[in-house]
Design a protein around this motif. Structure first.
Motif, mmCIF file in Angstrom:
data_model
loop_
_atom_site.group_PDB
_atom_site.id
_atom_site.type_symbol
_atom_site.label_atom_id
_atom_site.label_comp_id
_atom_site.label_asym_id
_atom_site.label_seq_id
_atom_site.Cartn_x
_atom_site.Cartn_y
_atom_site.Cartn_z
ATOM 1 N N VAL A 226 0.835 -1.203 0.000
ATOM 2 C CA VAL A 226 0.000 0.000 0.000
ATOM 3 C C VAL A 226 0.869 1.252 0.000
ATOM 4 O O VAL A 226 0.587 2.227 -0.715
ATOM 5 N N GLN A 227 1.932 1.239 0.784
ATOM 6 C CA GLN A 227 2.828 2.399 0.832
ATOM 7 C C GLN A 227 3.503 2.626 -0.520
ATOM 8 O O GLN A 227 3.636 3.771 -0.975
ATOM 9 N N ALA A 228 3.925 1.541 -1.164
ATOM 10 C CA ALA A 228 4.539 1.676 -2.489
ATOM 11 C C ALA A 228 3.532 2.221 -3.501
ATOM 12 O O ALA A 228 3.867 3.077 -4.328
ATOM 13 N N LEU A 229 2.286 1.729 -3.441
ATOM 14 C CA LEU A 229 1.248 2.242 -4.335
ATOM 15 C C LEU A 229 0.957 3.715 -4.063
ATOM 16 O O LEU A 229 0.696 4.491 -4.990
ATOM 17 N N ALA A 230 1.005 4.115 -2.792
ATOM 18 C CA ALA A 230 0.764 5.521 -2.443
ATOM 19 C C ALA A 230 1.839 6.423 -3.032
ATOM 20 O O ALA A 230 1.542 7.505 -3.567
ATOM 21 N N VAL A 231 3.089 5.984 -2.949
ATOM 22 C CA VAL A 231 4.194 6.768 -3.527
ATOM 23 C C VAL A 231 4.029 6.869 -5.045
ATOM 24 O O VAL A 231 4.186 7.947 -5.640
ATOM 25 N N LEU A 232 3.717 5.757 -5.688
ATOM 26 C CA LEU A 232 3.524 5.755 -7.141
ATOM 27 C C LEU A 232 2.351 6.658 -7.537
ATOM 28 O O LEU A 232 2.446 7.410 -8.515
ATOM 29 N N THR A 233 1.257 6.586 -6.784
ATOM 30 C CA THR A 233 0.098 7.429 -7.077
ATOM 31 C C THR A 233 0.455 8.903 -6.954
ATOM 32 O O THR A 233 0.026 9.734 -7.776
ATOM 33 N N LEU A 234 1.231 9.249 -5.944
ATOM 34 C CA LEU A 234 1.665 10.638 -5.770
ATOM 35 C C LEU A 234 2.524 11.092 -6.946
ATOM 36 O O LEU A 234 2.334 12.200 -7.477
ATOM 37 N N VAL A 235 3.458 10.241 -7.372
ATOM 38 C CA VAL A 235 4.330 10.580 -8.496
ATOM 39 C C VAL A 235 3.517 10.767 -9.772
ATOM 40 O O VAL A 235 3.700 11.738 -10.524
ATOM 41 N N VAL A 236 2.586 9.848 -10.038
ATOM 42 C CA VAL A 236 1.769 9.917 -11.247
ATOM 43 C C VAL A 236 0.873 11.149 -11.224
ATOM 44 O O VAL A 236 0.726 11.854 -12.233
ATOM 45 N N THR A 237 0.274 11.439 -10.070
ATOM 46 C CA THR A 237 -0.622 12.595 -9.963
ATOM 47 C C THR A 237 0.130 13.908 -10.169
ATOM 48 O O THR A 237 -0.303 14.782 -10.933
ATOM 49 N N VAL A 238 1.268 14.055 -9.493
ATOM 50 C CA VAL A 238 2.063 15.276 -9.633
ATOM 51 C C VAL A 238 2.584 15.413 -11.061
ATOM 52 O O VAL A 238 2.551 16.496 -11.657
ATOM 53 N N GLY A 239 3.054 14.302 -11.633
ATOM 54 C CA GLY A 239 3.540 14.337 -13.010
ATOM 55 C C GLY A 239 2.450 14.716 -13.991
ATOM 56 O O GLY A 239 2.696 15.451 -14.964
ATOM 57 N N THR A 240 1.226 14.230 -13.745
ATOM 58 C CA THR A 240 0.111 14.573 -14.632
ATOM 59 C C THR A 240 -0.210 16.065 -14.565
ATOM 60 O O THR A 240 -0.467 16.712 -15.583
ATOM 61 N N LEU A 241 -0.193 16.620 -13.365
ATOM 62 C CA LEU A 241 -0.498 18.036 -13.197
ATOM 63 C C LEU A 241 0.572 18.939 -13.822
ATOM 64 O O LEU A 241 0.263 20.011 -14.356
ATOM 65 N N LEU A 242 1.825 18.497 -13.770
ATOM 66 C CA LEU A 242 2.924 19.350 -14.235
ATOM 67 C C LEU A 242 3.232 19.162 -15.719
ATOM 68 O O LEU A 242 3.585 20.137 -16.405
ATOM 69 N N TRP A 243 3.111 17.939 -16.211
ATOM 70 C CA TRP A 243 3.563 17.662 -17.583
ATOM 71 C C TRP A 243 2.477 17.011 -18.437
ATOM 72 O O TRP A 243 2.770 16.178 -19.290
ATOM 73 N N LEU A 244 1.233 17.394 -18.213
ATOM 74 C CA LEU A 244 0.139 16.796 -18.976
ATOM 75 C C LEU A 244 0.244 17.122 -20.463
ATOM 76 O O LEU A 244 0.091 16.244 -21.316
ATOM 77 N N ARG A 245 0.521 18.383 -20.801
ATOM 78 C CA ARG A 245 0.534 18.798 -22.204
ATOM 79 C C ARG A 245 1.611 18.078 -23.021
ATOM 80 O O ARG A 245 1.295 17.510 -24.075
ATOM 81 N N PRO A 246 2.892 18.058 -22.588
ATOM 82 C CA PRO A 246 3.890 17.332 -23.399
ATOM 83 C C PRO A 246 3.609 15.835 -23.494
ATOM 84 O O PRO A 246 3.822 15.231 -24.552
ATOM 85 N N VAL A 247 3.129 15.243 -22.409
ATOM 86 C CA VAL A 247 2.779 13.815 -22.460
ATOM 87 C C VAL A 247 1.629 13.583 -23.434
ATOM 88 O O VAL A 247 1.622 12.605 -24.196
ATOM 89 N N MET A 248 0.663 14.496 -23.445
ATOM 90 C CA MET A 248 -0.470 14.388 -24.357
ATOM 91 C C MET A 248 -0.003 14.479 -25.809
ATOM 92 O O MET A 248 -0.458 13.718 -26.671
ATOM 93 N N TYR A 249 0.912 15.392 -26.092
ATOM 94 C CA TYR A 249 1.439 15.522 -27.449
ATOM 95 C C TYR A 249 2.141 14.247 -27.893
ATOM 96 O O TYR A 249 1.983 13.792 -29.023
ATOM 97 N N VAL A 250 2.953 13.678 -26.998
ATOM 98 C CA VAL A 250 3.685 12.448 -27.327
ATOM 99 C C VAL A 250 2.714 11.293 -27.549
ATOM 100 O O VAL A 250 2.913 10.456 -28.442
#
Length: 371
Positions: A226-250
């Motif tokens: 659960v702790q590992a999933l929480a860390v991964l969820t935090l990374v994915v959420t923050v990454g989505t908020l910060l780099w959504l546009r370039p990831v979307m283009y790719v």
């Protein structure tokens, strides 16, 4: 199940089983889960231990650990077994989620994996990488087999193998050394073969050793998972908020993203690694066989209503979380596999959504013809 010794050893009527949990009843649940028992049977057994052992036989509890065992016929008279079942039904599913640690872990894993798989699955579907995700999922079986053979954490072995496989496929495709579909097919079959080979070489190997990883067993999710999933969820959420546009283009057009100066290679490798980590950390929940559906079905459901990448990601995460929780509740009440219940729930939802969409389109066409 009859009782649990103070040292954490789960004992049934055949006096077998070894403790693996910190709490004695968690140990019992893990033992029953390993036998393929359903959530409700596990809870009834745990409750029955508490009621029958404490009230009828004067067993002494030390931090909820039963320090005495008895024969099954003595510890579980028919009337008292019925009482335990009725008592459990009155307790309810949600109170058990709070009361039992392994069910709380299952609930947290459902929410966290739903968020992560929903967001990552959006990228997978939009970039048409479903086959790649399936290849990584099955390739991780090789890491599991090696880890079991070496006696190390199987999740760690699967993660290393999956990440290397994902990066290898991306590298081969980027360099043009081999076609992507060919690379995925090779990694898929080689990973499975390596897993079977090392498991067969392991002393005392039985076919049930990897059943929890193949088909999922959400009861075996630990606090560390659960702790590992929480860390991964935090990374994915923050990454989505910060780099959504370039990831979307790719995801939609790599050539256009490259023309805009976006580091497409870095994003592709990073997303491949995140896909691999998401897959491995969700294996205990869904299993290798069913996991690919959790990445694709929620996105497909939401994609029926919207084509916007910004809407797809959060909406798919919400649908995945709802499907996970509904499947967990169904598994608890109807004694079926949690992974299969989750996929069944999402599949039925997808069918209903598609049928509803067809009906709406037919009505619109009929209205237009009348006009």
């Amino acid at each position: 199940l009859v009782g649990v010794l103070r040292d954490g050893t789960a004992v049934d009527d055949a006096n077998i089983g070894f403790g693996r949990g910190r709490d004695a009843h968690e140990t019992a649940a893990l033992e029953l889960a390993g036998e393929g028992r359903g959530l409700r049977k596990i809870e009834l057994a745990a409750q029955g231990m508490k009621i029958d052992s404490a009230r009828l036989h004067g067993f002494v509890f030390f931090r909820h650990e039963i320090t005495k065992t008895a024969r099954k016929e003595e510890a579980f008279p028919i009337k008292k077994r019925k009482f335990a079942r009725n008592y459990k039904e009155y307790m309810g599913f949600f109170s058990d989620l709070i009361q039992y640690g392994y069910l709380s872990n299952a609930l947290a894993a459902c929410v966290l994996s739903g968020i992560t798989c929903g967001v990552i699955g959006t990228y997978v579907v939009c970039r048409r990488m479903v086959f790649l995700a399936g290849g990584i999922t099955h390739a991780s079986f090789g890491g599991l087999g090696i880890a079991f053979y070496l006696g190390i954490n199987p999740i760690l072995g699967a993660m290393v193998f999956a990440v290397l496989s994902a990066l290898g496929i991306e590298w081969a495709n980027d360099r043009g050394r081999i076609r992507e579909d060919s690379a995925i097919g090779i990694i898929w079959s080689v990973g499975m073969a390596i897993g079977v080979l090392f498991m067969s070489l392991r002393p005392g190997y039985t076919s049930g050793d990897l059943s929890n990883f193949l088909f999922g067993s959400i009861v075996t999710v630990t606090r560390t998972d659960v702790q590992a999933l929480a860390v991964l969820t935090l990374v994915v959420t923050v990454g989505t908020l910060l780099w959504l546009r370039p990831v979307m283009y790719v995801a939609f057009d790599r050539d256009f993203a490259r023309s805009q100066g976006i580091p497409t290679r870095l994003i592709s490798y990073t997303m491949s690694a995140l896909i691999a980590v998401t897959i491995v950390l969700s294996i205990r929940i869904m299993g290798i066989v069913l996991l690919i559906s959790l990445l694709t079905i929620p996105v497909t459901i939401v994609n029926t209503f919207t084509k916007s990448f910004r809407t797809l990601a959060p909406a798919a995460a919400a649908v995945a979380v709802a499907g996970n929780l509904a499947g967990l509740a169904l598994s608890y009440n109807f004694e079926v596999s949690p992974g299969a219940a989750i996929i069944f729930t999402l599949t039925v939802t997808l069918i209903l959504v598609k049928l509803l969409t067809l009906l709406v389109k037919k009505r619109r066409r009929a209205d237009e013809n009348h006009l």
